[in-house]
Design a protein around this motif. Sequence first.
Motif, PDB file in Angstrom:
ATOM      1  N   GLY A  87      48.448  52.435 -39.062  1.00  0.00           N
ATOM      2  CA  GLY A  87      48.702  51.454 -40.127  1.00  0.00           C
ATOM      3  C   GLY A  87      47.511  51.328 -41.048  1.00  0.00           C
ATOM      4  O   GLY A  87      47.676  51.224 -42.277  1.00  0.00           O
ATOM      5  N   GLU A 163      59.078  53.351 -41.010  1.00  0.00           N
ATOM      6  CA  GLU A 163      59.047  52.190 -40.126  1.00  0.00           C
ATOM      7  C   GLU A 163      59.729  52.493 -38.791  1.00  0.00           C
ATOM      8  O   GLU A 163      60.659  53.313 -38.736  1.00  0.00           O
ATOM      9  CB  GLU A 163      59.723  50.992 -40.796  1.00  0.00           C
ATOM     10  N   TYR A 275      43.056  44.532 -40.379  1.00  0.00           N
ATOM     11  CA  TYR A 275      42.857  45.575 -39.374  1.00  0.00           C
ATOM     12  C   TYR A 275      41.574  45.362 -38.566  1.00  0.00           C
ATOM     13  O   TYR A 275      41.508  45.744 -37.394  1.00  0.00           O
ATOM     14  CB  TYR A 275      42.889  46.959 -40.022  1.00  0.00           C
ATOM     15  N   THR A 413      57.263  42.245 -33.178  1.00  0.00           N
ATOM     16  CA  THR A 413      56.246  43.279 -33.410  1.00  0.00           C
ATOM     17  C   THR A 413      56.865  44.490 -34.090  1.00  0.00           C
ATOM     18  O   THR A 413      56.282  45.058 -35.025  1.00  0.00           O
ATOM     19  CB  THR A 413      55.589  43.701 -32.083  1.00  0.00           C
ATOM     20  N   THR A 416      57.583  43.525 -37.717  1.00  0.00           N
ATOM     21  CA  THR A 416      56.449  43.167 -38.580  1.00  0.00           C
ATOM     22  C   THR A 416      55.225  44.003 -38.206  1.00  0.00           C
ATOM     23  O   THR A 416      55.119  45.163 -38.571  1.00  0.00           O
ATOM     24  CB  THR A 416      56.144  41.666 -38.461  1.00  0.00           C
ATOM     25  N   ASP A 417      54.287  43.398 -37.493  1.00  0.00           N
ATOM     26  CA  ASP A 417      53.123  44.139 -36.983  1.00  0.00           C
ATOM     27  C   ASP A 417      52.606  43.453 -35.724  1.00  0.00           C
ATOM     28  O   ASP A 417      53.142  42.433 -35.289  1.00  0.00           O
ATOM     29  CB  ASP A 417      52.026  44.273 -38.050  1.00  0.00           C
TER      30      ASP A 417
END
Length: 548
Positions: A87, A163, A275, A413, A416-417
């Motif tokens: 990512g 994705e 990040y 998760t 999204t992330d």
Amino acid sequence: MQSPSTPSSTPRPEQADASTWKSDLVSGFLVFLIALPLCLGIAMASGFPPVSGILTAVVGGVLASWLGSARLTIKGPAAGLIVIALGAVQELGQGDNALGYRRALATLAVAAAVQIVFALLRAGTLGDFFPSSVVHGMLAAIGVIICSKQIHTLLGVAPKAKEPLALLGEIPQSVGRMNPEIALIGVISLVLLFGHMALSKKVALLKRVPAPLLVLVVAVPLGLYFDLDHEHTFTFSDHLYSVGPNFLVNLPGNLLSAVTFPDFSAVASGASIKYIVMFSLVGSIESLLSAKAVDMLDPQKRRSDLDKDLLATGVGNLVAGLIGGLPMISEIVRSSANIGYGAKSRLSNFFHGLFLLLFVTFAPMLIHRIPLAALAAMLIFTGVRLASPSEFVKTFRIGLEQLTIFSFTLVVTLATDLLVGVAAGIVLKLVVHVLNGAPIGGLFRPVIEEHQNGDSVVLRVRHAAVFSNYLKLKKQISKHAQAKHVELDLEHARLVDHTVMERLHELEDEFSRSGRHLRIRGLDQHRGLSPHPLAARKKLSNGTPVGA
């Protein structure tokens, strides 16, 4: 009291290392055979150059092993951080993967500095805060994401989707468009990995043979047979397919030319900060949990200083980030294998890193012969184990509320992330606690009454003992390190959650090993939310057991 962050009384590391180096040499070599293909595969799946995974493992072994790292852990890149690394490369590069890679290195270097600060602040207990169901839900989501990406590589197809959910939906199309030669290498590799796992339970000799080595022994000759070194086409079932070096690992001519320096130009941007937070938090949690798990496997039952281990991880990540490596953690799969192969001290981690350094320095062309499909199979194998259906079954047995939190974290998760998924899981966990009777005021600050009589201490917990206030509860227990008997009275706690039950069970074992006694009482008027011995325990405000 001896906490997980306090080393037990063992011989000085240098004494133990000097007397066990032969066992550690053998174990380090066998772990090197496992680590080599995994480091390459994790790096490529992360959007980093393949050699960056080797660089990280070399730093983790040759450097971090001398900085107080947990005795039997193997430091190196982990599949659990693939999602974050990839990512970072894609988002920070905005279409330019080379730029994204250098900017991702900058976020890793800053995150490493944060990990060092964590260690200096003695945040080794960070792994005790996060609820088990949320952590396992996050890991299961990572497993699904890894599989969604690597299945296409195994089939020799470049997917259109980016994705995870879309990639999963594209799998049938990739099966229809698969490259037969590449898919054959990938499928055989996958069969070997799962076959080894099943047969090694029945055939003891197989446990001594690393499964990744078996894959390489078969996949590399197949790649040579299909002449993947040279670009060419072939016809199969009236369809024309092309193969070539792009289906093999690509390495630079020498290790020094692989060194890449970070680009700090965008390190203050919102995306970079995101990040940095994910690398530092998720990396630290995974590493601490792995180190604790490895300590439980240690035949000598030694306890590592988790603050020192976090410091070693942070320094290792700082060096790795500055020279072009992946983020490292104490990796559980390689560490478990390390123990199984007879490792006695941290020298095994050093030898594993040294063998990697020597191999990539003097035999890079052998690495170039490894088909990417074989590496994809190893990552899929890892992903399936992270998101195994058995994980859902285990969680359900602990309690329906645990399965709900686990599944919710996984789904959020995927949609999204990692940060949002973990945060959503924690929020849901807190909501479930409130619905089960925990007072909002007691969620983060436990009410503890203390009574001391000689070398015995009684700690009476009121309102709730849950994951969000466990660190304060543990700190209170730690204040009585000299007490031979510690009694924890939970009679007046309306709720004791699964995470606390699990942590207290670990503390009981630690007390026992140090010749002390931790007694947990007051749960006879509580009813478990499932028959599992570590299930959450709930009590109605009037003292009547739930379900009575």
